[in-house]
Motif scaffolding. Structure first.
Motif, mmCIF file in Angstrom:
data_model
loop_
_atom_site.group_PDB
_atom_site.id
_atom_site.type_symbol
_atom_site.label_atom_id
_atom_site.label_comp_id
_atom_site.label_asym_id
_atom_site.label_seq_id
_atom_site.Cartn_x
_atom_site.Cartn_y
_atom_site.Cartn_z
ATOM 1 N N ILE C 27 2.452 -3.924 3.591
ATOM 2 C CA ILE C 27 2.681 -2.726 2.762
ATOM 3 C C ILE C 27 2.885 -3.144 1.301
ATOM 4 O O ILE C 27 2.270 -2.590 0.384
ATOM 5 C CB ILE C 27 3.913 -1.940 3.270
ATOM 6 N N PHE C 31 0.395 -2.277 -2.097
ATOM 7 C CA PHE C 31 0.776 -1.547 -3.318
ATOM 8 C C PHE C 31 0.663 -2.453 -4.546
ATOM 9 O O PHE C 31 0.216 -2.030 -5.609
ATOM 10 C CB PHE C 31 2.196 -0.958 -3.184
ATOM 11 N N GLU C 32 1.059 -3.715 -4.386
ATOM 12 C CA GLU C 32 0.952 -4.679 -5.485
ATOM 13 C C GLU C 32 -0.511 -4.864 -5.895
ATOM 14 O O GLU C 32 -0.843 -4.885 -7.093
ATOM 15 C CB GLU C 32 1.549 -6.011 -5.028
ATOM 16 N N ALA C 34 -3.043 -2.780 -5.315
ATOM 17 C CA ALA C 34 -3.571 -1.532 -5.879
ATOM 18 C C ALA C 34 -3.246 -1.449 -7.371
ATOM 19 O O ALA C 34 -4.091 -1.062 -8.189
ATOM 20 C CB ALA C 34 -2.986 -0.325 -5.141
ATOM 21 N N GLN C 35 -2.027 -1.842 -7.727
ATOM 22 C CA GLN C 35 -1.644 -1.818 -9.143
ATOM 23 C C GLN C 35 -2.415 -2.869 -9.930
ATOM 24 O O GLN C 35 -2.959 -2.576 -11.004
ATOM 25 C CB GLN C 35 -0.124 -2.056 -9.278
ATOM 26 N N ALA C 36 -2.489 -4.084 -9.396
ATOM 27 C CA ALA C 36 -3.181 -5.169 -10.104
ATOM 28 C C ALA C 36 -4.651 -4.826 -10.334
ATOM 29 O O ALA C 36 -5.189 -5.069 -11.425
ATOM 30 C CB ALA C 36 -3.047 -6.477 -9.320
ATOM 31 N N ALA C 64 -8.669 -1.067 -5.598
ATOM 32 C CA ALA C 64 -7.460 -0.293 -5.906
ATOM 33 C C ALA C 64 -7.350 0.911 -4.983
ATOM 34 O O ALA C 64 -6.277 1.203 -4.438
ATOM 35 C CB ALA C 64 -7.483 0.153 -7.369
ATOM 36 N N ASP C 65 -8.463 1.613 -4.780
ATOM 37 C CA ASP C 65 -8.440 2.806 -3.917
ATOM 38 C C ASP C 65 -8.159 2.440 -2.464
ATOM 39 O O ASP C 65 -7.347 3.082 -1.791
ATOM 40 C CB ASP C 65 -9.783 3.549 -3.999
ATOM 41 N N VAL C 66 -8.856 1.409 -1.969
ATOM 42 C CA VAL C 66 -8.701 1.038 -0.559
ATOM 43 C C VAL C 66 -7.288 0.502 -0.300
ATOM 44 O O VAL C 66 -6.653 0.854 0.702
ATOM 45 C CB VAL C 66 -9.777 0.009 -0.138
ATOM 46 N N THR C 69 -4.760 3.428 -0.294
ATOM 47 C CA THR C 69 -4.820 4.186 0.969
ATOM 48 C C THR C 69 -4.247 3.376 2.125
ATOM 49 O O THR C 69 -3.522 3.906 2.973
ATOM 50 C CB THR C 69 -6.282 4.600 1.255
ATOM 51 N N ARG C 72 -0.508 3.409 2.107
ATOM 52 C CA ARG C 72 0.025 4.692 2.563
ATOM 53 C C ARG C 72 -0.086 4.832 4.079
ATOM 54 O O ARG C 72 0.865 5.274 4.738
ATOM 55 C CB ARG C 72 -0.716 5.840 1.866
ATOM 56 N N ALA C 119 -3.522 -11.702 -6.305
ATOM 57 C CA ALA C 119 -3.001 -10.530 -5.579
ATOM 58 C C ALA C 119 -3.957 -10.130 -4.458
ATOM 59 O O ALA C 119 -3.530 -9.753 -3.356
ATOM 60 C CB ALA C 119 -2.779 -9.366 -6.545
#
Lengths: 135, 135, 135, 135
Positions: C27, C31-32, C34-36, C64-66, C69, C72, C119
């Motif tokens: 998880i 998220f890390e 996606a931001q990078a 970033a999108d994958v 998602t 989440r 990342a």
């Protein structure tokens, strides 16, 4: 340094006059809050009293979406647009306020609502701090 | 009737006093604009003159995110919160204005910017219409 | 403990037999990453040699999108579906592999690509670890 | 022609050998399904029998996220990567299958589950069609 901090450090142009520390705190608070709200909506869904948590679940879902989008917008610096940054930060602070208020009402009963309310408060404060620094 | 329209028709409770037609138009405009902006960012990226389109790509990316989130928030009606709806619609109108303005500048040269600018204008208008109807 | 860790601790039901530590690492890596990737796409956009970085920007946007998602989906545990979890983790590992490979090619020249590649590698490994633990 | 169709028409390079009609149908099915699943999760939340719909709500939330991401990935064509496209389409077909199956069980009782199940079936079919055409 966090990955988000390293990404800010390695951005090749200037940050449009934004306060780097406040920006970083806000980016991290947004991603953290997006995760917490996604998880809290699902945890509420697994509570036996789910029927009394439907407003909380809905507010969590909205806050997760708004925080996710705000974290992404704040992670971009090319062609900086102060109006858009401001409008998105206002929406995010509003979503975090609503979700923090809602989760706080269930914080004594549900640990996930307590943790999520705290993440919302931090994110709301980080958005307001960054907004204030925009002048 | 579109799927979004059918989803509104089958929502089991009332819509919190929202104008159903304006709401539907805004939901559809948001999803349409999110797709158009995602595609326009990528089409700009494939232009030989990409170096002159970097602000357009960035604005497209933001507008895609904000429209996507707005379309999702507007698709939820449980525990309706007028303050949050208003803040999100304001942010979306601002993003669409910025992206429509930016894409308009390249509309003569790039068909995708022309189509995207039109989608942004429609979405901005739909957000403002819905905002006005909230009173 | 991180907020994501606290959210896992306070989930009211069991986690469907998932390895809690691997789940948490995945998880957080999602998220890390996606931001990078969002930040790296934008940093590439601000490089003078943007015309040579268009594949990198596109791969960043997808990743970033994958990752967003996937982060989440992994944050939800109600009505756990192993097939869906597996398919999403496979897609995420594939996206991170593609983006890590692409960013690695520019790592010497662009610090943001180096940080982002790291990342992506961590996130790919976390997805594969979690996949392996699903049996 | 729809906006998504116009965006495909105005893309400045070739589409990497993808079947344009199948691609367009899949993009539109993904955005339609993302909206329907977001709305269905919320409509379930407003049902008096919400406690019996928690798996449906969770599956809706996942399917909304996966379809949204798939629609975005398919809207990009720069630096086309067949492996990533395939992995994302597989995940999307899996999410739509799970959500369509779940919503179908409530289709007689809840109109929104019926409409959403149909959107999921269409999107699953569109993903499988596009996958088959990739060879």
């Amino acid at each position: 340094m966090t990955v988000a901090g390293q990404m800010l450090e390695t951005y090749p142009k200037d940050l449009g006059g934004l306060d780097r520390q406040k920006l970083l705190e806000c980016i991290e608070a947004c991603f953290e809050c997006a995760q917490a709200c996604t998880a809290c909506a699902d945890a509420c869904l697994s509570e036996d009293m789910v029927a009394q948590l439907t407003t909380c679940i809905r507010t969590n879902a909205d806050c997760a979406d708004v925080c996710g989008t705000t974290g992404r917008v704040l992670s971009r610096h090319t062609g900086y647009d102060a109006d858009l940054t401001r409008a998105v930060l206002e929406a995010c602070a509003t979503a975090c306020r609503a979700c923090g208020d809602e989760c706080s009402q269930h914080a004594d009963m549900h640990g996930h609502c307590r943790v999520c309310a705290e993440a919302c408060r931090r994110c709301e404060a980080a958005c307001r701090d960054l907004l204030d620094s925009l002048g």
